[in-house]
Design a protein around this motif. Structure first.
Motif, PDB file in Angstrom:
ATOM      1  N   THR A  27       2.273  -4.409  -6.090  1.00 50.31           N
ATOM      2  CA  THR A  27       1.186  -5.345  -5.857  1.00 50.31           C
ATOM      3  C   THR A  27       1.533  -6.168  -4.616  1.00 50.31           C
ATOM      4  O   THR A  27       2.705  -6.263  -4.228  1.00 50.31           O
ATOM      5  CB  THR A  27       0.983  -6.305  -7.054  1.00 50.31           C
ATOM      6  OG1 THR A  27       2.131  -7.149  -7.164  1.00 50.31           O
ATOM      7  CG2 THR A  27       0.745  -5.532  -8.338  1.00 50.31           C
ATOM      8  N   GLN A  28       0.528  -6.767  -4.019  1.00 46.42           N
ATOM      9  CA  GLN A  28       0.760  -7.590  -2.831  1.00 46.42           C
ATOM     10  C   GLN A  28       1.614  -8.804  -3.177  1.00 46.42           C
ATOM     11  O   GLN A  28       2.455  -9.229  -2.382  1.00 46.42           O
ATOM     12  CB  GLN A  28      -0.576  -8.037  -2.235  1.00 46.42           C
ATOM     13  CG  GLN A  28      -1.369  -6.899  -1.642  1.00 46.42           C
ATOM     14  CD  GLN A  28      -2.758  -7.314  -1.209  1.00 46.42           C
ATOM     15  OE1 GLN A  28      -3.152  -8.455  -1.406  1.00 46.42           O
ATOM     16  NE2 GLN A  28      -3.499  -6.382  -0.644  1.00 46.42           N
ATOM     17  N   ILE A  29       1.439  -9.338  -4.375  1.00 41.70           N
ATOM     18  CA  ILE A  29       2.208 -10.504  -4.805  1.00 41.70           C
ATOM     19  C   ILE A  29       3.684 -10.143  -4.963  1.00 41.70           C
ATOM     20  O   ILE A  29       4.565 -10.878  -4.513  1.00 41.70           O
ATOM     21  CB  ILE A  29       1.635 -11.089  -6.115  1.00 41.70           C
ATOM     22  CG1 ILE A  29       0.239 -11.662  -5.845  1.00 41.70           C
ATOM     23  CG2 ILE A  29       2.549 -12.164  -6.691  1.00 41.70           C
ATOM     24  CD1 ILE A  29      -0.530 -12.061  -7.074  1.00 41.70           C
ATOM     25  N   GLU A  30       3.959  -8.993  -5.586  1.00 42.64           N
ATOM     26  CA  GLU A  30       5.347  -8.544  -5.748  1.00 42.64           C
ATOM     27  C   GLU A  30       6.005  -8.331  -4.386  1.00 42.64           C
ATOM     28  O   GLU A  30       7.141  -8.753  -4.160  1.00 42.64           O
ATOM     29  CB  GLU A  30       5.408  -7.217  -6.521  1.00 42.64           C
ATOM     30  CG  GLU A  30       5.073  -7.323  -7.987  1.00 42.64           C
ATOM     31  CD  GLU A  30       4.974  -5.948  -8.638  1.00 42.64           C
ATOM     32  OE1 GLU A  30       5.287  -5.868  -9.840  1.00 42.64           O
ATOM     33  OE2 GLU A  30       4.580  -4.980  -7.968  1.00 42.64           O
ATOM     34  N   THR A  31       5.287  -7.694  -3.513  1.00 44.05           N
ATOM     35  CA  THR A  31       5.824  -7.405  -2.179  1.00 44.05           C
ATOM     36  C   THR A  31       6.107  -8.688  -1.416  1.00 44.05           C
ATOM     37  O   THR A  31       7.149  -8.821  -0.775  1.00 44.05           O
ATOM     38  CB  THR A  31       4.847  -6.524  -1.382  1.00 44.05           C
ATOM     39  OG1 THR A  31       4.519  -5.388  -2.171  1.00 44.05           O
ATOM     40  CG2 THR A  31       5.451  -6.066  -0.082  1.00 44.05           C
TER      41      THR A  31
ATOM     42  N   ALA B  21       0.821  -1.204   0.000  1.00 45.63           N
ATOM     43  CA  ALA B  21       0.000   0.000   0.000  1.00 45.63           C
ATOM     44  C   ALA B  21       0.863   1.266   0.000  1.00 45.63           C
ATOM     45  O   ALA B  21       0.549   2.243  -0.678  1.00 45.63           O
ATOM     46  CB  ALA B  21      -0.939   0.001   1.197  1.00 45.63           C
ATOM     47  N   GLU B  22       1.964   1.244   0.742  1.00 45.43           N
ATOM     48  CA  GLU B  22       2.848   2.404   0.827  1.00 45.43           C
ATOM     49  C   GLU B  22       3.712   2.581  -0.407  1.00 45.43           C
ATOM     50  O   GLU B  22       3.984   3.700  -0.815  1.00 45.43           O
ATOM     51  CB  GLU B  22       3.769   2.282   2.047  1.00 45.43           C
ATOM     52  CG  GLU B  22       3.095   2.588   3.351  1.00 45.43           C
ATOM     53  CD  GLU B  22       4.072   2.534   4.514  1.00 45.43           C
ATOM     54  OE1 GLU B  22       5.273   2.791   4.314  1.00 45.43           O
ATOM     55  OE2 GLU B  22       3.611   2.224   5.626  1.00 45.43           O
ATOM     56  N   MET B  23       4.166   1.486  -0.993  1.00 47.47           N
ATOM     57  CA  MET B  23       5.146   1.556  -2.066  1.00 47.47           C
ATOM     58  C   MET B  23       4.537   1.447  -3.465  1.00 47.47           C
ATOM     59  O   MET B  23       5.257   1.458  -4.447  1.00 47.47           O
ATOM     60  CB  MET B  23       6.191   0.449  -1.890  1.00 47.47           C
ATOM     61  CG  MET B  23       6.924   0.485  -0.563  1.00 47.47           C
ATOM     62  SD  MET B  23       7.878   1.985  -0.313  1.00 47.47           S
ATOM     63  CE  MET B  23       9.141   1.765  -1.519  1.00 47.47           C
ATOM     64  N   ASP B  24       3.262   1.285  -3.546  1.00 55.73           N
ATOM     65  CA  ASP B  24       2.572   1.165  -4.834  1.00 55.73           C
ATOM     66  C   ASP B  24       3.042  -0.062  -5.620  1.00 55.73           C
ATOM     67  O   ASP B  24       3.223  -0.007  -6.832  1.00 55.73           O
ATOM     68  CB  ASP B  24       2.732   2.452  -5.655  1.00 55.73           C
ATOM     69  CG  ASP B  24       1.691   2.548  -6.762  1.00 55.73           C
ATOM     70  OD1 ASP B  24       0.569   2.035  -6.564  1.00 55.73           O
ATOM     71  OD2 ASP B  24       2.000   3.121  -7.823  1.00 55.73           O
TER      72      ASP B  24
END
Length: 96
Positions: free
Chosen positions: A20-24, A15-18
């Motif tokens: 995707t949740q999968i990438e993160t 959410a902070e870094m723009d």
């Protein structure tokens, strides 16, 4: 005090870094895997202002069997992961 899971941490970072949740989640998994690989190889991992991860050897010692307290057992030496808190993190969290 709440428990934050790896998924929740990934959601917050995404959410902070723009990202995707999968990438993160993949980035977090890769980081943790590299941390484990380096520690297993005997390397010390230093994250400035956060802390230092290292492997220490806990010496063998005598202990007692909790089910039979009169029985003395030898606890073998083993490797343990040690974490030393960084100065900035210590001041921020612990308040020291």
């Amino acid at each position: 005090m709440a428990t934050i899971t790896k998924k929740q941490l990934a959601d917050q970072i995404a959410a902070e870094m723009d990202f995707t949740q999968i990438e993160t989640k993949k980035i977090i998994e890769a980081f943790l895997e590299k941390l484990k690989t380096n520690l297993a190889a005997g390397n010390r991992v230093e994250l400035r202002d956060f802390g230092v991860f290292s492997v220490k050897i806990r010496k063998s010692r005598l202990g007692r069997n909790p089910n039979k307290p009169q029985e003395v057992v030898t606890i073998p030496e083993r490797k343990v992961v040690h974490f030393k808190v960084g100065r900035e993190w210590k001041h921020r969290i612990v308040g020291a």
